[in-house]
Design an enzyme around this catalytic site. Structure first.
Site, PDB file in Angstrom:
ATOM      1  N   GLU A 167       0.723  -1.094  -0.075  1.00 51.82           N
ATOM      2  CA  GLU A 167       0.003  -0.010   0.225  1.00 51.82           C
ATOM      3  C   GLU A 167       0.979   1.257  -0.034  1.00 51.82           C
ATOM      4  O   GLU A 167       0.737   2.280   0.761  1.00 51.82           O
ATOM      5  CB  GLU A 167      -1.009  -0.108   1.078  1.00 51.82           C
ATOM      6  CG  GLU A 167      -2.072  -1.312   1.149  1.00 51.82           C
ATOM      7  CD  GLU A 167      -2.831  -1.297   2.534  1.00 51.82           C
ATOM      8  OE1 GLU A 167      -2.964  -0.360   3.120  1.00 51.82           O
ATOM      9  OE2 GLU A 167      -3.622  -2.228   2.421  1.00 51.82           O
ATOM     10  N   ASN A 208       2.160  -4.886  -3.400  1.00 42.98           N
ATOM     11  CA  ASN A 208       0.901  -5.361  -3.084  1.00 42.98           C
ATOM     12  C   ASN A 208      -0.131  -3.936  -2.857  1.00 42.98           C
ATOM     13  O   ASN A 208       0.487  -2.918  -2.028  1.00 42.98           O
ATOM     14  CB  ASN A 208       0.711  -6.246  -1.820  1.00 42.98           C
ATOM     15  CG  ASN A 208      -0.508  -6.861  -1.651  1.00 42.98           C
ATOM     16  OD1 ASN A 208      -1.160  -7.440  -2.705  1.00 42.98           O
ATOM     17  ND2 ASN A 208      -1.164  -6.893  -0.484  1.00 42.98           N
ATOM     18  N   HIS A 244     -10.399  -6.245  -2.365  1.00 40.72           N
ATOM     19  CA  HIS A 244     -11.400  -6.283  -1.182  1.00 40.72           C
ATOM     20  C   HIS A 244     -12.934  -5.334  -2.083  1.00 40.72           C
ATOM     21  O   HIS A 244     -12.550  -4.056  -2.008  1.00 40.72           O
ATOM     22  CB  HIS A 244     -10.838  -5.185  -0.080  1.00 40.72           C
ATOM     23  CG  HIS A 244      -9.729  -5.764   0.593  1.00 40.72           C
ATOM     24  ND1 HIS A 244      -9.836  -7.170   1.214  1.00 40.72           N
ATOM     25  CD2 HIS A 244      -8.440  -5.574   0.879  1.00 40.72           C
ATOM     26  CE1 HIS A 244      -8.789  -7.478   1.987  1.00 40.72           C
ATOM     27  NE2 HIS A 244      -8.035  -6.341   1.769  1.00 40.72           N
ATOM     28  N   GLU A 273      -5.970 -10.815  -1.695  1.00 39.28           N
ATOM     29  CA  GLU A 273      -6.822 -10.376  -0.514  1.00 39.28           C
ATOM     30  C   GLU A 273      -8.353 -10.575  -0.852  1.00 39.28           C
ATOM     31  O   GLU A 273      -8.978  -9.720  -0.283  1.00 39.28           O
ATOM     32  CB  GLU A 273      -6.389  -9.644   0.257  1.00 39.28           C
ATOM     33  CG  GLU A 273      -4.854  -9.093   0.477  1.00 39.28           C
ATOM     34  CD  GLU A 273      -4.395  -8.081   1.402  1.00 39.28           C
ATOM     35  OE1 GLU A 273      -5.224  -7.451   2.112  1.00 39.28           O
ATOM     36  OE2 GLU A 273      -3.100  -7.750   1.472  1.00 39.28           O
ATOM     37  N   ASP A 275     -11.940 -10.366  -0.939  1.00 40.07           N
ATOM     38  CA  ASP A 275     -13.257 -10.622  -0.257  1.00 40.07           C
ATOM     39  C   ASP A 275     -14.373  -9.744  -1.056  1.00 40.07           C
ATOM     40  O   ASP A 275     -13.959  -8.887  -1.609  1.00 40.07           O
ATOM     41  CB  ASP A 275     -13.307 -10.391   1.291  1.00 40.07           C
ATOM     42  CG  ASP A 275     -12.565  -9.238   1.680  1.00 40.07           C
ATOM     43  OD1 ASP A 275     -12.578  -8.232   0.979  1.00 40.07           O
ATOM     44  OD2 ASP A 275     -11.976  -9.093   2.561  1.00 40.07           O
TER      45      ASP A 275
END
Length: 562
Positions: A167, A208, A244, A273, A275
């Site tokens: 990030e 990432n 996300h 990651e 979801d």
């Protein structure tokens, strides 16, 4: 199907027992046999040359049999949710603790799984003692931390990759003004990768970030950074798209294309990651949309050879981070709180199984759509749902405009309704719907519905001003294009036109619907940013390609009510 060379983990000489090492090599280096239709996720993923992973939490991994069983059975890759972050591994300077990290690596070794290390350098979950250091001490602490943490597992065959920096961009695509950046400048990124390579020459090293799944300003900033770092010889081996997502905000645009453009730089890509949250409570429509999102992400990865696989951030709603972070939202994972499989699980399973399934039966034809809520720039359509008997499951619907030999797709939906945005004012539309299943089969065309958008609400004049955010030898990003209502009444939408120089072409856009005619581009407002009060403004952006050495950029921006 043999794994791509970009997907295969690096060859690693480790100190594991020979049997365990050979087991890992069998899973990840040799072509896998086709999986039967009822096989676990990991078997279907391996048959496609991919991994399917989960982030695991330390407490349930240690204490819950159901959690451990699913984690071992369904996934061939695992990531530590928190146990490998800085606050867990070096809470005090020079004092390292590896209990949680070792437990995860041991679990993975026992279950023939690969481990992705997460994360070495991040602005969050880093102890205060690091943040207060001066430049020289901070750089030294970062290099020592990477050396100790990566070095601990450098001889372990299970741990094959690391998130080195995490990030580094803010939401607008600018480098985040974290304590790392404020103290060390941008150089900390390259230094971290070089330190990780020194600690483990064989591990795959990743950058990432979140909100970089589709083509947008932030993903383009990431693209430019990765390209620049690799040109400097910095060992960036892969790019992670966190994933996300939320059903209420729509699916990212051009996910597969975005993965491919990074792959074309020579890096591996992966979803790290995943979801898909929703506003609670759950219902069948939300579950169906969520399942479509999961399916579409997996299918995008399957379509890109350099995509190594997809990791879900957890697997059960019982231990999801979402409700605490986003109050009123949740149900983001593929198992519910009682470890029951949700439609999202079936979507992931069927997408992974698609390459070996024999489903050639298309869904039934949807019912005739009806139109409501028609405005100058939008319309809502509903229709009777299709059914699917082929075994791969109903994946969603494509909505097309009937206007000739090639009918453009206006949108996609996971349910039997959709709100179309970015339509032209005072224009007649003939629209039909086709259902699609998990194997890619399309139904027949529904009957058409005809509607005409209104002439708009007046709205008054508007203006458009553009800024070239970044450019390189054969392309550029224009962001923001600021659209302002300069009139005295509220606008019901806007249309911006501009001209691309000869030889230039659009490669992506966000926050507007763009169409081209020759070199003229028309950008129309979306459903969420078309209404502007007097004096209010919004913005959109786009990316374009151009011939190498051409330094021209678009011109002639004009704005009008729709």
């Amino acid at each position: 199907m043999s794994p791509s060379p970009l997907i295969t983990p690096p060859v690693r000489i480790r100190t594991l027992a020979a049997v365990a090492l050979l087991g890992l090599l069998a899973v990840f280096l040799l072509p896998a046999a086709p999986a039967d239709a009822s096989a676990p996720l990991r078997q279907h993923a391996a048959s496609r040359g991919k991994f399917v992973g989960a982030a695991l939490a330390a407490s349930p991994l240690a204490n819950e049999t159901a959690y451990r069983t699913i984690a071992a059975t369904e996934f061939n890759q695992v990531t530590a949710e928190n146990a490998m972050k800085w606050e867990a591994t070096e809470p005090s300077q020079g004092q390292f603790t590896f209990g949680g990290a070792d437990a995860l690596v041991n679990f993975a070794t026992q279950n023939d799984q690969q481990v992705h290390g997460h994360t070495l350098v991040w602005h969050s979950q880093t102890p205060g003692w690091v943040q207060g250091l001066g430049a020289t001490a901070m750089r030294s602490a970062m290099q020592n931390h990477i050396s100790q943490v990566v070095g601990r597992y450098a001889n372990n065959a299970a741990l094959v990759s690391w998130d080195v920096v995490n990030e580094v961009f803010d939401d607008n695509g600018n480098l985040r003004t974290s304590f790392w950046y404020n103290t060390l400048g941008q150089s900390y990124i390259a230094d971290a990768f070089r330190a990780a390579r020194a600690a483990d020459p064989d591990a795959r090293l990743c950058i990432n970030d979140y909100n970089v799944e589709g083509v947008n300003a932030k993903s383009t900033a990431m693209y430019n950074l990765v390209q620049s770092l690799r040109q400097q010889g910095v060992p960036v081996d892969c790019v992670g798209f966190q994933g996300h997502l939320a059903i209420q905000y729509g699916f990212p645009a051009q996910v597969q294309q975005n993965m491919q453009r990074f792959a074309d730089l020579g890096v591996q890509v992966r979803v790290t990651e995943l979801d898909v949250r929703m506003t609670l409570p759950r219902d069948t429509a939300k579950d169906a949309t969520q399942a479509t999102y999961y399916r579409d992400v997996v299918n995008a990865c399957l379509a890109v050879n350099a995509c190594a696989g997809v990791t879900i951030w957890g697997f059960t709603d019982k231990y999801s981070w979402v409700p605490e972070t986003f109050p009123g939202q949740g149900a983001a994972l593929i198992y519910d709180e009682s470890y029951q499989r949700k439609p999202a699980y079936t979507a992931v399973h069927d997408a992974l199984a698609g390459g070996t399934s024999g489903d050639t039966t298309p869904p039934t034809t949807p019912g005739t759509p009806s139109a409501s809520g028609v405005t100058a720039g939008s319309a809502t359509l509903t229709w009777t749902a299709s059914t699917d008997s082929g075994g791969s499951g109903l994946a969603g619907y494509n909505v097309y405009r009937e206007q000739g030999a090639t009918d453009p797709m206006l949108g996609q939906s996971g349910t039997n309704s959709i709100t179309l945005t970015g339509l032209s004012a005072a224009t007649q539309y003939q629209v039909y719907v086709r259902a699609r299943d998990g194997a890619g089969n399309l139904s027949g065309n529904s009957a058409t519905v005809t509607f005409t958008t209104s002439t708009g609400g007046g709205g008054g004049p508007c203006s458009a001003t553009a800024t070239v955010q970044t450019q390189w030898n054969n392309g550029y990003v224009v962001q923001p294009v600021t659209v302002a209502n300069t009139g005295t009444s509220t606008s019901a939408g806007w249309t911006v036109t501009f001209t691309l120089p000869a030889g230039h072409s659009l490669t992506g856009s966000w926050n507007a619907t763009l169409t081209t005619s020759g070199q003229t581009v028309t950008a129309r407002s979306m459903g969420y940013n078309g209404t502007l009060a007097p004096g209010a403004s919004t913005s959109f952006g786009f990316q374009a390609a151009r011939p190498s050495g051409d330094t021209h950029t678009p011109s002639g921006y004009t704005c009008a009510a729709p």
